[in-house]
Design a protein around this motif. Structure first.
Motif, mmCIF file in Angstrom:
data_model
loop_
_atom_site.group_PDB
_atom_site.id
_atom_site.type_symbol
_atom_site.label_atom_id
_atom_site.label_comp_id
_atom_site.label_asym_id
_atom_site.label_seq_id
_atom_site.Cartn_x
_atom_site.Cartn_y
_atom_site.Cartn_z
ATOM 1 N N ILE A 130 0.855 -1.186 0.000
ATOM 2 C CA ILE A 130 0.000 0.000 0.000
ATOM 3 C C ILE A 130 0.888 1.231 0.000
ATOM 4 O O ILE A 130 1.736 1.392 0.880
ATOM 5 N N MET A 131 0.696 2.107 -0.990
ATOM 6 C CA MET A 131 1.450 3.349 -1.071
ATOM 7 C C MET A 131 0.623 4.496 -0.495
ATOM 8 O O MET A 131 -0.581 4.588 -0.742
ATOM 9 N N CYS A 132 1.306 5.346 0.252
ATOM 10 C CA CYS A 132 0.660 6.493 0.886
ATOM 11 C C CYS A 132 1.406 7.773 0.513
ATOM 12 O O CYS A 132 2.588 7.741 0.188
ATOM 13 N N GLN A 133 0.705 8.902 0.600
ATOM 14 C CA GLN A 133 1.363 10.175 0.341
ATOM 15 C C GLN A 133 2.172 10.651 1.545
ATOM 16 O O GLN A 133 3.256 11.203 1.385
ATOM 17 N N PHE A 134 1.628 10.454 2.733
ATOM 18 C CA PHE A 134 2.241 11.003 3.938
ATOM 19 C C PHE A 134 2.499 9.905 4.968
ATOM 20 O O PHE A 134 1.786 8.895 4.997
ATOM 21 N N ALA A 171 20.889 8.574 1.366
ATOM 22 C CA ALA A 171 19.709 8.703 0.501
ATOM 23 C C ALA A 171 18.438 8.388 1.273
ATOM 24 O O ALA A 171 17.397 9.032 1.083
ATOM 25 N N ALA A 172 18.507 7.384 2.166
ATOM 26 C CA ALA A 172 17.339 7.031 2.980
ATOM 27 C C ALA A 172 16.947 8.191 3.888
ATOM 28 O O ALA A 172 15.760 8.500 4.052
ATOM 29 N N GLU A 173 17.947 8.857 4.481
ATOM 30 C CA GLU A 173 17.654 9.996 5.347
ATOM 31 C C GLU A 173 17.098 11.163 4.538
ATOM 32 O O GLU A 173 16.197 11.877 4.995
ATOM 33 N N ALA A 174 17.625 11.357 3.333
ATOM 34 C CA ALA A 174 17.114 12.425 2.472
ATOM 35 C C ALA A 174 15.669 12.158 2.086
ATOM 36 O O ALA A 174 14.834 13.074 2.060
ATOM 37 N N ALA A 175 15.354 10.895 1.787
ATOM 38 C CA ALA A 175 13.981 10.532 1.431
ATOM 39 C C ALA A 175 13.035 10.779 2.598
ATOM 40 O O ALA A 175 11.911 11.269 2.422
ATOM 41 N N PHE A 176 13.495 10.453 3.813
ATOM 42 C CA PHE A 176 12.642 10.662 4.979
ATOM 43 C C PHE A 176 12.491 12.146 5.297
ATOM 44 O O PHE A 176 11.435 12.592 5.754
ATOM 45 N N MET A 177 13.531 12.930 5.038
ATOM 46 C CA MET A 177 13.414 14.386 5.204
ATOM 47 C C MET A 177 12.364 14.950 4.261
ATOM 48 O O MET A 177 11.610 15.856 4.623
ATOM 49 N N LEU A 178 12.306 14.394 3.053
ATOM 50 C CA LEU A 178 11.275 14.808 2.104
ATOM 51 C C LEU A 178 9.891 14.497 2.668
ATOM 52 O O LEU A 178 8.978 15.335 2.611
ATOM 53 N N GLN A 236 9.068 14.269 5.775
ATOM 54 C CA GLN A 236 8.810 15.178 6.887
ATOM 55 C C GLN A 236 8.414 16.555 6.402
ATOM 56 O O GLN A 236 7.528 17.200 6.977
ATOM 57 N N GLU A 237 9.070 17.027 5.345
ATOM 58 C CA GLU A 237 8.724 18.334 4.790
ATOM 59 C C GLU A 237 7.305 18.317 4.212
ATOM 60 O O GLU A 237 6.542 19.277 4.379
ATOM 61 N N MET A 238 6.953 17.235 3.541
ATOM 62 C CA MET A 238 5.610 17.134 2.982
ATOM 63 C C MET A 238 4.560 17.058 4.102
ATOM 64 O O MET A 238 3.467 17.622 3.973
ATOM 65 N N SER A 239 4.904 16.399 5.192
ATOM 66 C CA SER A 239 3.984 16.329 6.331
ATOM 67 C C SER A 239 3.766 17.703 6.947
ATOM 68 O O SER A 239 2.671 18.021 7.428
#
Length: 229
Positions: free
Chosen positions: A78-82, A176-183, A185-188
């Motif tokens: 299941i893919m989610c936006q946030f 890269a994993a941390e950068a993806a998670f920062m993204l 967090q910013e979207m949240s």
């Protein structure tokens, strides 16, 4: 090993098909109520025979324990936006009476050393066959789109390096994993603004089913299947 793999895997294929319909149905209910849907899209697959055999040998799983110890023969994603959507979906699955959650692994709060993030749920799901009810295990992975992008790349590299990544690649993957998670967090942080914009877009552009217009963030079942390959 099963003499007829196709016959053995048939209930698992049925389970994946049924679960995809039910999970996509949840998404459509949110859309029909014109509220934010925590489910962006759903994919599913039955584990290939060679992958089943390889995993059994690697983990030294005996044939009589195969269906008990191999929890991901039937797999849903299941893919989610946030990130917040992930935990909403977890709650929705827990409240269902047509499946039972038997195990959970939160790799978002408890990140793997590699940087991998996702929420895994193992469910017991009853399939109705001509011989009666068969309860089997299925794994549901719930993650954001950015988590899935990272996991897909890491999975591809794993085939090349067989899990033994060079130090440089390993460090780059972690960053890269941390950068993806920062993204994420910013979207949240601007989630309400994004959802309001999406509602306005959907109101102006979509939900005209009669003339074939497709809602802005709606993905067809065929597209979902392509993304699961």
């Amino acid at each position: 090993m099963p003499q007829d793999w196709e016959l053995f895997l048939m209930p698992y294929k049925q389970a994946v098909d049924e679960l995809k319909i039910k999970l996509r149905g949840m998404r459509k209910q949110f859309q029909q109520e014109n509220t934010h849907t925590p489910i962006e899209f759903v994919t599913g697959r039955v584990k290939p025979v060679d992958s089943i055999v390889e995993k059994m040998h690697r983990r030294q799983i005996s044939e009589d324990l195969m269906e008990q110890d191999l929890q991901d023969i039937a797999g849903l994603r299941i893919m989610c936006q946030f990130v917040e959507d992930i935990y909403q979906v977890v709650g929705l699955i827990h409240r269902r009476t047509d499946m039972e959650v038997v195990e959970e692994r939160d790799y978002i709060t408890n990140v793997k050393p590699s940087g991998y993030r996702s929420y895994h749920m193992v469910i017991m799901y009853p399939v109705q066959t001509v011989h009666g009810e068969k309860k089997l295990l299925a794994e549901i992975q719930i993650r954001t789109l950015s988590m899935n992008f990272w996991a897909t790349i890491e999975h591809s590299l794993n085939y090349k390096y067989q899990g033994e990544f060079p130090d440089e690649i390993n460090e780059r993957l972690k960053r890269a994993a941390e950068a993806a998670f920062m993204l994420d967090q910013e979207m949240s942080a601007i989630r309400e603004e994004i959802q309001e914009a999406q509602q306005l877009f959907s109101y102006g552009k979509g939900q005209q089913i009669g003339d074939g217009t497709i809602e802005g963030n709606q993905i067809s079942d065929q597209d979902e299947e392509e993304q699961s390959k």
